[in-house]
Write a protein that holds these residues in place. Structure first.
Motif, short mmCIF file in Angstrom:
data_model
loop_
_atom_site.label_atom_id
_atom_site.label_comp_id
_atom_site.label_asym_id
_atom_site.label_seq_id
_atom_site.Cartn_x
_atom_site.Cartn_y
_atom_site.Cartn_z
N LEU A 103 64.41 31.11 -50.25
CA LEU A 103 65.00 29.81 -49.91
C LEU A 103 64.34 29.22 -48.67
O LEU A 103 64.00 28.03 -48.64
N ASP A 104 64.13 30.04 -47.66
CA ASP A 104 63.49 29.56 -46.43
C ASP A 104 62.04 29.11 -46.69
O ASP A 104 61.60 28.09 -46.16
N LEU A 105 61.33 29.87 -47.52
CA LEU A 105 59.96 29.46 -47.87
C LEU A 105 59.96 28.15 -48.66
O LEU A 105 59.12 27.28 -48.43
N MET A 106 60.92 28.02 -49.58
CA MET A 106 61.02 26.78 -50.36
C MET A 106 61.33 25.61 -49.44
O MET A 106 60.74 24.53 -49.59
N ALA A 107 62.21 25.81 -48.48
CA ALA A 107 62.53 24.74 -47.53
C ALA A 107 61.28 24.33 -46.74
O ALA A 107 61.03 23.14 -46.55
N ALA A 108 60.49 25.31 -46.31
CA ALA A 108 59.26 25.00 -45.58
C ALA A 108 58.29 24.21 -46.46
O ALA A 108 57.65 23.25 -46.01
N LEU A 109 58.19 24.58 -47.73
CA LEU A 109 57.31 23.86 -48.65
C LEU A 109 57.77 22.43 -48.87
O LEU A 109 56.96 21.50 -48.87
N LEU A 114 57.03 16.74 -47.78
CA LEU A 114 57.53 15.41 -47.42
C LEU A 114 56.80 14.84 -46.21
O LEU A 114 56.66 13.63 -46.08
N LEU A 115 56.32 15.71 -45.34
CA LEU A 115 55.62 15.28 -44.14
C LEU A 115 54.10 15.41 -44.26
O LEU A 115 53.38 15.35 -43.26
N ARG A 116 53.63 15.57 -45.45
CA ARG A 116 52.20 15.83 -45.70
C ARG A 116 51.29 14.82 -45.00
O ARG A 116 50.28 15.19 -44.41
N HIS A 117 51.63 13.56 -45.07
CA HIS A 117 50.76 12.53 -44.47
C HIS A 117 50.84 12.54 -42.94
O HIS A 117 49.92 12.06 -42.28
N ARG A 118 51.90 13.07 -42.39
CA ARG A 118 52.04 13.13 -40.93
C ARG A 118 51.40 14.39 -40.34
O ARG A 118 50.88 14.34 -39.23
N ARG A 125 48.30 22.40 -46.52
CA ARG A 125 47.72 23.40 -47.40
C ARG A 125 48.01 24.81 -46.89
O ARG A 125 48.30 25.72 -47.67
N ALA A 126 47.94 25.03 -45.58
CA ALA A 126 48.22 26.35 -45.01
C ALA A 126 49.64 26.79 -45.34
O ALA A 126 49.86 27.93 -45.74
N VAL A 127 50.60 25.88 -45.20
CA VAL A 127 51.99 26.21 -45.54
C VAL A 127 52.15 26.34 -47.05
O VAL A 127 52.89 27.19 -47.54
N HIS A 128 51.43 25.52 -47.79
CA HIS A 128 51.55 25.53 -49.25
C HIS A 128 51.10 26.85 -49.86
O HIS A 128 51.55 27.21 -50.95
N TRP A 129 50.24 27.58 -49.17
CA TRP A 129 49.84 28.90 -49.66
C TRP A 129 51.03 29.84 -49.72
O TRP A 129 50.98 30.86 -50.42
N ALA A 130 52.10 29.52 -49.01
CA ALA A 130 53.32 30.34 -49.05
C ALA A 130 53.92 30.40 -50.44
O ALA A 130 54.69 31.31 -50.75
#
Length: 185
Positions: A103-109, A114-118, A125-130
């Protein structure tokens, strides 16, 4: 709460968890496909990314439903802090803790998407590897916590999920995938 109401919460909580797992599996497979730059049968390349995003959003919604339903279920004994603090749960703490980690990993993703452009593509991408860690943790959670974890039908669904993800990962790591990436790049 009546026994029937409690049974309904438990059944819908389990069902929404299973749907979330299947959708998360589809999201991982679609994510690998989107990264390849290839179209899927009946979908142009850009649509693969859109389908991936929508399936991911739907998986997040079912995960949210799963958690909320189990918060109200007296059998699951889920507490609010169990949603952020892994391995402290009353019901099968280790397996429930894996669910908290997922759940915590999904929340981070979700937040970083949502903040990808910021935050920029590199940080996103680094977080998306999670997501490569999220999926097996969620799978293990469902096998260990779920009351249907040993049922043949559940093991069949789990096996299909494993085959789909390992097939996509095998393709992702193959030379055919990287050869396509070089042509596209």
């Amino acid at each position: 709460m009546t026994a029937l109401g409690s049974q309904a919460l438990w059944a819908f909580g389990r069902g929404s968890g299973l749907v979330a797992l299947v959708l998360l599996t589809a999201s991982v497979v679609l994510g690998v496909s989107a990264r390849s730059g290839r179209p899927l049968p009946g979908l142009p390349r850009f649509a693969v990314t859109e389908v991936h995003r929508n399936v991911s959003l739907l998986a997040s919604a079912f995960l949210g439903l799963h958690v909320v339903l189990l918060l109200f279920d007296p059998y699951a004994q889920l507490r609010l802090f169990d949603l952020v603090l892994p391995f402290a749960g009353a019901y099968r703490p280790f397996w429930q803790g894996l669910g908290t980690v997922a759940l915590d990993l999904m929340a981070a993703l979700v937040v970083t998407s949502l903040l990808r452009h910021r935050i920029g593509r590199r940080a996103w991408r680094a977080v998306h590897w999670a997501s490569y860690g999220l999926w097996p943790v969620a799978l293990l959670h469902s096998l260990g916590t779920g009351t249907d974890g040993a049922a043949p039908w559940f093991l069949g669904v789990t096996a299909l999920c494993v085959l789909a993800v390992f097939g996509a990962l095998g393709w992702r790591l193959s030379t055919r995938f990287s050869a396509r990436r070089e042509v596209r790049g």
